[in-house]
Design a protein around this motif. Structure first.
Motif, short mmCIF file in Angstrom:
data_model
loop_
_atom_site.label_atom_id
_atom_site.label_comp_id
_atom_site.label_asym_id
_atom_site.label_seq_id
_atom_site.Cartn_x
_atom_site.Cartn_y
_atom_site.Cartn_z
N THR A 455 1.01 -1.24 -0.10
CA THR A 455 0.03 0.07 0.10
C THR A 455 0.87 1.14 -0.03
O THR A 455 1.99 1.14 0.26
CB THR A 455 -0.79 -0.08 1.27
OG1 THR A 455 -0.09 0.34 2.32
CG2 THR A 455 -1.90 -1.46 1.52
N THR A 456 0.25 2.21 -0.44
CA THR A 456 1.14 3.42 -0.49
C THR A 456 1.62 3.93 0.90
O THR A 456 2.97 4.26 1.18
CB THR A 456 0.28 4.66 -0.89
OG1 THR A 456 -0.37 4.41 -2.33
CG2 THR A 456 0.98 5.99 -1.13
N LYS A 457 1.08 3.86 2.14
CA LYS A 457 1.56 4.28 3.30
C LYS A 457 2.54 3.13 3.74
O LYS A 457 3.59 3.49 4.15
CB LYS A 457 0.23 4.02 4.35
CG LYS A 457 0.66 4.11 5.70
CD LYS A 457 -0.48 4.33 6.77
CE LYS A 457 0.14 4.11 8.17
NZ LYS A 457 -0.84 3.84 9.21
N ASP A 458 2.34 1.80 3.38
CA ASP A 458 3.40 0.79 3.71
C ASP A 458 4.70 1.14 2.95
O ASP A 458 5.95 0.87 3.70
CB ASP A 458 2.79 -0.62 3.78
CG ASP A 458 1.55 -1.06 4.77
OD1 ASP A 458 1.89 -0.03 5.69
OD2 ASP A 458 1.15 -2.01 4.52
N ALA A 459 4.46 1.33 1.64
CA ALA A 459 5.72 1.60 0.82
C ALA A 459 6.31 2.86 1.30
O ALA A 459 7.74 2.56 1.47
CB ALA A 459 5.28 1.93 -0.45
N CYS A 460 5.70 3.82 1.76
CA CYS A 460 6.40 4.81 2.42
C CYS A 460 7.32 4.71 3.83
O CYS A 460 8.46 4.90 3.96
CB CYS A 460 5.55 6.07 2.63
SG CYS A 460 4.70 6.95 1.54
N LEU A 461 6.39 4.00 4.60
CA LEU A 461 7.12 3.56 6.12
C LEU A 461 8.53 2.64 5.54
O LEU A 461 9.44 2.74 6.39
CB LEU A 461 6.21 2.83 6.99
CG LEU A 461 5.06 3.67 7.38
CD1 LEU A 461 4.03 3.02 8.36
CD2 LEU A 461 5.32 5.13 7.80
N LEU A 462 8.18 1.48 5.07
CA LEU A 462 9.25 0.46 4.93
C LEU A 462 10.13 1.14 3.88
O LEU A 462 11.36 1.01 3.97
CB LEU A 462 8.47 -0.81 4.05
CG LEU A 462 9.42 -1.92 3.68
CD1 LEU A 462 10.34 -2.50 4.95
CD2 LEU A 462 8.80 -2.85 3.15
N GLY A 463 9.85 2.09 2.97
CA GLY A 463 10.81 2.49 1.76
C GLY A 463 11.94 3.44 2.77
O GLY A 463 13.18 3.12 2.45
#
Length: 501
Positions: A455-463
């Motif tokens: 998800t967009t949020k998870d990609a941000c946090l993990l990224g």
């Protein structure tokens, strides 16, 4: 991990006391003991210690710590600033206990007095003012703090450097203790995570004192920390029977004559972060460079020296756009036309942000929740100036909610701002990553994660966590000074391996 306001921390303390059926003095004893244990693990018993205490609860922590130090053989002395009429109950309790044990090791300073003649070998403990302070220090107390800051001695602050607010940033020239170390209790104060406070906090150490976990879990906060526990819950291990088609088709868009390196880095990072297939759209002048340095990426030409059309195949799962893009008129027109119709997960960086900043209303063209990755100056061009970095984050939260976008405001503690108003501070990364191309690498990582279905949020946090962690691993082996953007890509594999611990 959540970040609480000073009021929430006070409520947490009170709930812990009630739920665990202990007194406030017993909780203070826990805090002082935790500080003592940290000190004994870092300094020899021969180290002389001066504990500067106020008359409130932070001073109570200091008085309890001084007593424990003396009990265990340290040469310690407490100096108390008489900055108000009465002690808090817990500070009074600990003053009495210390007086019974070592009456000759207590000195009370009247208003206008200062500590003089301190040997530079003495370790200074700051327990003057804590999170209960609700105004800037002034007159004698401010002058006292300035005098302490002039000393060459090493300083450790208990819970928070005296004079530093928890929930806002200090005003320019405010009187705040400049500590080498801050021993805080269990949770970060929000002010710790902004560059304006770094010269006051020094290195921050969180000490566990048994604060109630149920309260922490149940209490809402829009401000949180991205740590290993958060990202391990996000990370999705690969299916053993998967193939390249299962791990997403990513396209990075950018580059111009003289700036092909930026989009090359983004493409390499995209492949290294796990995208099944990577396509690089760039001007034809970059073909040989990209095909030679990044053979894993398939090349799509657009224009000769700069991009004049953005073409995206329907099979593409995510797009990253901006590294090295330049701001030619034809490129701007191509970008705006692309945004009118794009419905793919999208990362926008660098020159793509600069083109959008010419008119904030361009953000209304983002039909699919996008990720914007500005550094502070790009953020200013997009949304205007702010009085400090904390207010800049607040502006970013408002814009993320207004435009239904995710904003990654890059910095030492990069802040991920979500459409729901959340602010996530990242705890990985180092000063060595302040180097050309580092942001291009982040764009590639984010695009790869989106392409893989995060998800967009998870990609941000993990990224942002992966990006910073790879930088930390590289700096540990190569040094911060010699770190370059390509090293971050090279250490992504080791960063992913930490999720398997």
């Amino acid at each position: 991990m959540k970040i609480f306001t000073a009021a929430q921390i006070k409520a947490l303390d009170a709930f812990t006391i009630q739920e665990q059926n202990i007194t406030s003095s017993e909780l203070m004893e826990r805090a002082a003991t935790a500080c003592f244990q940290w000190i004994t693990s870092h300094y020899p018993i021969q180290k002389p210690i001066l504990v500067l205490c106020g008359m409130g609860n932070n001073g109570g922590d200091g008085l309890a710590l001084c007593r424990i130090l003396i009990q265990h053989g340290f040469s310690a002395k407490a100096v108390i600033l008489k900055h108000r009429e009465t002690f808090s109950d817990d500070a009074s309790h600990n003053l009495t206990s210390l007086h019974h044990q070592a009456p000759d090791d207590i000195q009370i300073l009247e208003p206008g007095s200062f500590v003089t003649g301190i040997d530079e070998n003495i370790l200074v403990i700051d327990a003057l003012f804590g999170t209960g302070l609700n105004r800037a220090l002034d007159e004698w107390t401010a002058e006292f703090v300035h005098e302490i800051n002039e000393l060459p001695n090493e300083i450790i602050s208990i819970d928070i450097p005296s004079g530093l607010p928890s929930d806002v940033l200090p005003t320019k020239n405010a009187a705040v203790i400049e500590a080498n170390h801050t021993l805080s209790f269990q949770l970060y104060k929000r002010s710790f995570l902004h560059p304006e406070s770094s010269k006051f906090t020094g290195k921050i150490h969180l000490l566990h004192i048994g604060l109630n976990e149920k309260f922490i879990e149940a209490t809402h906060s829009q401000y949180k920390i991205i740590d290993k526990q958060v990202v391990k819950e996000i990370y999705k291990p690969r299916n053993s029977f998967g193939h390249k088609g299962n791990f997403g088709r990513a396209q990075v868009v950018g580059g111009s004559y003289g700036k092909i390196g930026a989009i090359t880095l983004a493409g390499k990072a995209c492949a290294k972060a796990g995208a099944g297939l990577v396509f690089t759209l760039a001007p034809s002048c970059g073909n040989n460079i990209i095909q030679t340095t990044n053979p894993e990426s398939m090349f799509i030409a657009s224009g000769e020296k700069f991009i004049n059309e953005i073409k995206v195949n329907k099979s593409i799962n995510a797009i990253g756009i901006g590294p090295g893009l330049d701001t030619e008129a034809a490129t701007k027109e191509a970008l705006l036309q692309f945004l009118e119709t794009n419905e793919k997960p999208l990362v926008i960086d660098a020159d793509a942000l600069n083109l959008l900043s010419e008119n904030e209303e361009h953000l209304l063209k983002l039909k699919y929740a996008a990720i914007l990755t500005p550094h502070p100056k790009e953020f200013e061009r997009l949304f205007g100036t702010a009085v400090d970095t904390m207010f800049q984050v607040e502006i970013g939260r408002a814009k993320a909610m207004k435009y239904n976008i995710h904003i990654i405001l890059k910095g030492h503690h990069t802040a991920v701002l979500t459409p729901s108003g959340e602010c996530w501070y990242n705890m990985t990364g180092n000063a060595g990553m302040a180097t050309g191309g580092s942001g291009d690498v982040l764009t590639g990582i984010l695009t790869a994660l989106l392409a893989q279905g995060y998800t967009t949020k998870d990609a941000c946090l993990l990224g942002v966590y992966l990006h910073g962690l790879a930088g930390d691993l590289a700096a540990n082996e190569l040094s911060e000074e010699s770190l370059i953007a390509g090293d971050i890509i090279d250490y992504l594999g080791k960063a992913f391996l930490t999720f398997k611990d």
